[in-house]
Enzyme design. Sequence first.
Site, mmCIF file in Angstrom:
data_model
loop_
_atom_site.group_PDB
_atom_site.id
_atom_site.type_symbol
_atom_site.label_atom_id
_atom_site.label_comp_id
_atom_site.label_asym_id
_atom_site.label_seq_id
_atom_site.Cartn_x
_atom_site.Cartn_y
_atom_site.Cartn_z
ATOM 1 C CB CYS A 1 -0.929 -0.003 1.215
ATOM 2 S SG CYS A 1 -1.971 1.466 1.320
ATOM 3 C CB CYS B 1 -0.602 2.389 3.997
ATOM 4 S SG CYS B 1 -2.186 1.775 3.440
ATOM 5 C CG ASP B 2 3.104 1.194 4.593
ATOM 6 O OD1 ASP B 2 2.590 1.725 5.587
ATOM 7 O OD2 ASP B 2 2.973 -0.016 4.323
#
Length: 315
Positions: A134, A137-138
């Site tokens: 992701c 997300c990261d």
Amino acid sequence: MKNVYDIVIIGAGPAGLAAGLYAARAKMKTLILERDKTGGQIVTTNEVANYPGSIQNATGPSLIARMVEQTEEFGAERKKDTVIDVDFTEKIKVIKGEKEEYKAKAVIIANGATPRPIGCPGERELTGKGVSYCATCDADFFTDLEVFVIGGGDSAVEEAMYLTKFARKVTIVHRRDELRAAKSIQDKAFKNEKMNFMWDTVVEEIKGDGIVESVIFKNKKTEETNEYHADEDDGTFGIFPFVGYKPQSDVFKEKIELNESGYVITDADMKTNVAGVFAAGDIRVKSLRQVVTATADGAIAAVTAEKYIENNFEE
């Protein structure tokens, strides 16, 4: 209907837990079923920085623990069982698990989708430690580091371009000699100065002691392999596989309407084509799969299910 739940929720990720919280708070007799670990994909995330209002240094596990605590506070029941079949043909829905059978006035399907892995040694062990599925997300964790994106479709190239906002260098690793992404997306990628490309290449192995430290690439045409090591000053780098997702919907085939990729089709109120059956989170057709959208789906599904029960079942 003594042994019938008001709502059975299949899946205990953010969508399922949010649905459970809302359903139980509305005094619905609620059961959350989970076959694996509670929390879904988010429990592999070491830091959650983009969930609105999350506490400082929040992690995936800590966020899920709080969600579980909330569902329990309102009286939702949780059981560990694997759903092997469902019968949605009657007014009372039947969910057949490996351990037992459950009946409900309404069902919320929230068992998610899982990233398709590369399938190489080291991938599973280093997931969340340099391997991520992701970018949204990261990406921030890889600011000024190097990143490799595995794949050549629309999502892979779009995620790679997103990563260029953070990483100093992003390399797309593709098993073919040309991208599969739409031409308009490719044009943007080729113009991006931070983007690089490795053609006809696959990942053979990911190595590292608690964190990604090197990766072995193999050229499919020449059969040659080479090992890329993290820059000495960096100590690590990122690997983002984007070779597709698999919705966990096999058990629902021919029971409710799915699209060609296996995702559950719903309307804005999370209703499927079967009355009394709703879906929330990553398993449904949607444009953004994040914790915040999953929890929103779960809340909507629970409120819609509550209204359905009120309108279709007498006290």
